[in-house]
Design a protein around this motif. Structure first.
Motif, PDB file in Angstrom:
ATOM      1  N   CYS A 116       0.842  -1.193   0.000  1.00 44.05           N
ATOM      2  CA  CYS A 116       0.000   0.000   0.000  1.00 44.05           C
ATOM      3  C   CYS A 116       0.883   1.251   0.000  1.00 44.05           C
ATOM      4  CB  CYS A 116      -0.908   0.012   1.227  1.00 44.05           C
ATOM      5  SG  CYS A 116      -2.378  -0.985   1.023  1.00 44.05           S
ATOM      6  N   ALA A 117       0.614   2.156  -0.894  1.00 42.82           N
ATOM      7  CA  ALA A 117       1.423   3.370  -0.994  1.00 42.82           C
ATOM      8  C   ALA A 117       0.942   4.449  -0.038  1.00 42.82           C
ATOM      9  CB  ALA A 117       1.413   3.883  -2.429  1.00 42.82           C
ATOM     10  N   THR A 118      -0.334   4.411   0.351  1.00 42.69           N
ATOM     11  CA  THR A 118      -0.890   5.407   1.269  1.00 42.69           C
ATOM     12  C   THR A 118      -1.699   4.696   2.348  1.00 42.69           C
ATOM     13  OG1 THR A 118      -2.796   5.682  -0.209  1.00 42.69           O
ATOM     14  CG2 THR A 118      -0.994   7.249  -0.455  1.00 42.69           C
ATOM     15  N   SER A 119      -1.994   5.427   3.416  1.00 47.60           N
ATOM     16  CA  SER A 119      -2.687   4.833   4.556  1.00 47.60           C
ATOM     17  C   SER A 119      -4.095   4.374   4.219  1.00 47.60           C
ATOM     18  CB  SER A 119      -2.726   5.834   5.716  1.00 47.60           C
ATOM     19  OG  SER A 119      -3.357   7.040   5.316  1.00 47.60           O
ATOM     20  N   GLY A 120      -4.737   5.000   3.240  1.00 43.92           N
ATOM     21  CA  GLY A 120      -6.107   4.646   2.905  1.00 43.92           C
ATOM     22  C   GLY A 120      -6.242   3.339   2.153  1.00 43.92           C
ATOM     23  N   CYS A 121      -5.129   2.801   1.631  1.00 45.09           N
ATOM     24  CA  CYS A 121      -5.205   1.547   0.872  1.00 45.09           C
ATOM     25  C   CYS A 121      -5.764   0.427   1.734  1.00 45.09           C
ATOM     26  CB  CYS A 121      -3.829   1.172   0.341  1.00 45.09           C
ATOM     27  SG  CYS A 121      -3.194   2.284  -0.920  1.00 45.09           S
ATOM     28  N   GLU A 122      -5.218   0.261   2.935  1.00 44.67           N
ATOM     29  CA  GLU A 122      -5.677  -0.802   3.825  1.00 44.67           C
ATOM     30  C   GLU A 122      -7.131  -0.603   4.221  1.00 44.67           C
ATOM     31  OE1 GLU A 122      -4.308  -3.471   4.555  1.00 44.67           O
ATOM     32  OE2 GLU A 122      -2.206  -3.207   4.036  1.00 44.67           O
ATOM     33  N   LEU A 123      -7.537   0.647   4.296  1.00 49.53           N
ATOM     34  CA  LEU A 123      -8.904   0.951   4.708  1.00 49.53           C
ATOM     35  C   LEU A 123      -9.920   0.584   3.640  1.00 49.53           C
ATOM     36  CD1 LEU A 123     -10.777   2.264   6.827  1.00 49.53           C
ATOM     37  CD2 LEU A 123     -10.339   4.465   5.718  1.00 49.53           C
ATOM     38  N   PHE A 124      -9.565   0.796   2.359  1.00 51.92           N
ATOM     39  CA  PHE A 124     -10.536   0.626   1.283  1.00 51.92           C
ATOM     40  C   PHE A 124     -10.341  -0.642   0.448  1.00 51.92           C
ATOM     41  CE2 PHE A 124     -10.642   5.210   2.095  1.00 51.92           C
ATOM     42  CZ  PHE A 124     -12.009   5.430   2.165  1.00 51.92           C
ATOM     43  N   ARG A 125      -9.210  -1.325   0.596  1.00 48.29           N
ATOM     44  CA  ARG A 125      -8.954  -2.489  -0.255  1.00 48.29           C
ATOM     45  C   ARG A 125      -9.958  -3.612  -0.029  1.00 48.29           C
ATOM     46  NH1 ARG A 125      -2.477  -3.694  -1.189  1.00 48.29           N
ATOM     47  NH2 ARG A 125      -2.285  -2.365  -3.046  1.00 48.29           N
ATOM     48  N   ASP A 126     -10.434  -3.743   1.182  1.00 49.36           N
ATOM     49  CA  ASP A 126     -11.385  -4.823   1.497  1.00 49.36           C
ATOM     50  C   ASP A 126     -12.828  -4.331   1.541  1.00 49.36           C
ATOM     51  OD1 ASP A 126      -9.314  -6.675   1.695  1.00 49.36           O
ATOM     52  OD2 ASP A 126      -8.948  -6.177   3.798  1.00 49.36           O
ATOM     53  N   SER A 127     -13.080  -3.132   1.042  1.00 48.11           N
ATOM     54  CA  SER A 127     -14.448  -2.595   1.051  1.00 48.11           C
ATOM     55  C   SER A 127     -15.343  -3.408   0.124  1.00 48.11           C
ATOM     56  CB  SER A 127     -14.444  -1.130   0.601  1.00 48.11           C
ATOM     57  OG  SER A 127     -13.665  -0.335   1.474  1.00 48.11           O
ATOM     58  N   LYS A 128     -16.627  -3.508   0.510  1.00 50.68           N
ATOM     59  CA  LYS A 128     -17.575  -4.296  -0.275  1.00 50.68           C
ATOM     60  C   LYS A 128     -18.869  -3.522  -0.485  1.00 50.68           C
ATOM     61  CE  LYS A 128     -15.842  -8.842   1.114  1.00 50.68           C
ATOM     62  NZ  LYS A 128     -16.179 -10.169   1.684  1.00 50.68           N
ATOM     63  N   ILE A 129     -19.514  -3.812  -1.607  1.00 54.56           N
ATOM     64  CA  ILE A 129     -20.832  -3.257  -1.929  1.00 54.56           C
ATOM     65  C   ILE A 129     -21.772  -4.420  -2.137  1.00 54.56           C
ATOM     66  CG2 ILE A 129     -22.182  -1.876  -3.545  1.00 54.56           C
ATOM     67  CD1 ILE A 129     -19.688  -0.328  -4.223  1.00 54.56           C
TER      68      ILE A 129
ATOM     69  N   GLY B 205     -21.952  -7.074  -0.497  1.00 53.31           N
ATOM     70  CA  GLY B 205     -21.209  -8.321  -0.373  1.00 53.31           C
ATOM     71  C   GLY B 205     -20.170  -8.549  -1.450  1.00 53.31           C
ATOM     72  N   LEU B 206     -20.094  -7.672  -2.432  1.00 52.07           N
ATOM     73  CA  LEU B 206     -19.132  -7.810  -3.525  1.00 52.07           C
ATOM     74  C   LEU B 206     -17.973  -6.841  -3.321  1.00 52.07           C
ATOM     75  CD1 LEU B 206     -21.550  -8.001  -6.600  1.00 52.07           C
ATOM     76  CD2 LEU B 206     -20.383  -9.908  -5.478  1.00 52.07           C
ATOM     77  N   SER B 207     -16.777  -7.291  -3.661  1.00 49.58           N
ATOM     78  CA  SER B 207     -15.598  -6.443  -3.547  1.00 49.58           C
ATOM     79  C   SER B 207     -15.780  -5.164  -4.355  1.00 49.58           C
ATOM     80  CB  SER B 207     -14.361  -7.196  -4.034  1.00 49.58           C
ATOM     81  OG  SER B 207     -13.249  -6.309  -4.176  1.00 49.58           O
ATOM     82  N   LEU B 208     -15.356  -4.056  -3.780  1.00 47.73           N
ATOM     83  CA  LEU B 208     -15.440  -2.767  -4.465  1.00 47.73           C
ATOM     84  C   LEU B 208     -14.705  -2.808  -5.801  1.00 47.73           C
ATOM     85  CD1 LEU B 208     -16.326   0.245  -4.149  1.00 47.73           C
ATOM     86  CD2 LEU B 208     -14.086   0.674  -3.144  1.00 47.73           C
ATOM     87  N   TRP B 209     -13.645  -3.585  -5.863  1.00 46.26           N
ATOM     88  CA  TRP B 209     -12.836  -3.656  -7.079  1.00 46.26           C
ATOM     89  C   TRP B 209     -13.507  -4.504  -8.153  1.00 46.26           C
ATOM     90  CZ3 TRP B 209      -9.919   0.158  -6.166  1.00 46.26           C
ATOM     91  CH2 TRP B 209      -9.506   0.427  -4.863  1.00 46.26           C
ATOM     92  N   TRP B 210     -14.236  -5.538  -7.743  1.00 44.55           N
ATOM     93  CA  TRP B 210     -14.996  -6.322  -8.711  1.00 44.55           C
ATOM     94  C   TRP B 210     -16.137  -5.495  -9.303  1.00 44.55           C
ATOM     95  CZ3 TRP B 210     -13.201 -10.403 -10.974  1.00 44.55           C
ATOM     96  CH2 TRP B 210     -12.303 -11.243 -10.299  1.00 44.55           C
ATOM     97  N   VAL B 211     -16.761  -4.683  -8.454  1.00 45.38           N
ATOM     98  CA  VAL B 211     -17.826  -3.796  -8.942  1.00 45.38           C
ATOM     99  C   VAL B 211     -17.248  -2.786  -9.937  1.00 45.38           C
ATOM    100  CG1 VAL B 211     -19.499  -2.031  -8.272  1.00 45.38           C
ATOM    101  CG2 VAL B 211     -19.220  -4.076  -6.860  1.00 45.38           C
ATOM    102  N   GLY B 212     -16.079  -2.221  -9.590  1.00 40.77           N
ATOM    103  CA  GLY B 212     -15.433  -1.281 -10.500  1.00 40.77           C
ATOM    104  C   GLY B 212     -15.027  -1.939 -11.810  1.00 40.77           C
ATOM    105  N   GLY B 213     -14.498  -3.168 -11.721  1.00 46.19           N
ATOM    106  CA  GLY B 213     -14.120  -3.884 -12.934  1.00 46.19           C
ATOM    107  C   GLY B 213     -15.310  -4.175 -13.826  1.00 46.19           C
ATOM    108  N   ALA B 214     -16.431  -4.576 -13.217  1.00 46.76           N
ATOM    109  CA  ALA B 214     -17.656  -4.832 -13.989  1.00 46.76           C
ATOM    110  C   ALA B 214     -18.150  -3.554 -14.648  1.00 46.76           C
ATOM    111  CB  ALA B 214     -18.730  -5.408 -13.069  1.00 46.76           C
ATOM    112  N   PHE B 215     -18.019  -2.427 -13.947  1.00 49.87           N
ATOM    113  CA  PHE B 215     -18.439  -1.135 -14.499  1.00 49.87           C
ATOM    114  C   PHE B 215     -17.627  -0.797 -15.754  1.00 49.87           C
ATOM    115  CE2 PHE B 215     -18.113   3.458 -14.876  1.00 49.87           C
ATOM    116  CZ  PHE B 215     -19.436   3.865 -14.750  1.00 49.87           C
TER     117      PHE B 215
END
Length: 216
Positions: free
Chosen positions: A38-51, A53-63
């Protein structure tokens, strides 16, 4: 009568940015041992975020995947509507990040998102008219994006020592009511000369108790 079919033009630059955004989301969604630190402190905070039940990154990838498909089919108007919604939701996330911690991974996604809409507005091949609503939304979003980028940059700037070279004396002025000051005392307490400051009500009593603990 001669029939003909119309093939809408493809916004190639927007398609490229959407594919890069998809690749970025896919990379961030990899297991932690595969990811870069993680390059910044917020990475750890948001990397495991979910929408839902789905990973925020999977939602972004689908978008970004949907945006890519719309671009390939020449559906620029629909892609612009979807991108405007994405920019609006990302602006909310940027405000949350501003008051919590900057996330460089999230800023990467935001950058591809903003470039998608901007390129679609400026494209001559399959682009859309630069409507005032889109321009205002993009400008507002960019303000939040820039503010978070500055915070992330400040977090990554190296520390510089001010003073004469070779001087190891550290003077630490601190207030007991300041959380950052208490952290500095815990970190540098044994290496620095401590100078307590009575900043708020109750600081004086806290300073006296602190001095008693040091004498014990």
């Amino acid at each position: 009568m001669t029939g003909f079919s119309y093939t809408p033009p493809i916004p190639r630059l927007t398609l490229l940015f959407a594919l890069l955004g998809l690749a970025w989301c896919a990379y961030i969604s990899f297991p932690a041992e595969v990811q870069a630190p993680c390059a910044t402190s917020g990475c750890e905070l948001f990397r495991d975020s979910k929408i839902a039940g789905l990973s925020l990154w999977w939602v972004g990838g689908a978008f970004f995947f949907v945006i890519s498909i719309l671009c390939l089919r020449g559906k620029s108007f629909l892609a612009a509507k979807l991108l405007a919604l994405g920019i609006f939701l990302d602006a909310i996330l940027l405000v949350i990040m501003f008051f919590t911690a900057p996330c460089l991974d999230c800023l990467g996604v935001a950058a591809w998102l903003g470039l998608c809409l901007l390129s679609l507005m400026l494209s001559r091949d399959g682009g859309i008219p630069a409507k005032k609503g889109y321009s205002f939304l993009l400008t507002l979003w960019f303000g939040f994006f820039l503010a978070n980028s500055v915070l992330a940059l400040n977090e990554k700037l190296p520390d510089y020592t001010i003073g004469r070279e070779g001087s190891n004396e550290i003077r630490l002025f601190f207030s007991p009511s300041c959380p950052a000051c208490r952290e500095a005392v815990n970190t540098l307490g044994g290496k620095a000369h401590l100078y307590p400051v009575d900043e708020k009500d109750g600081d004086c009593d806290a300073i006296l108790r602190f001095a008693e603990r040091l004498k014990a």
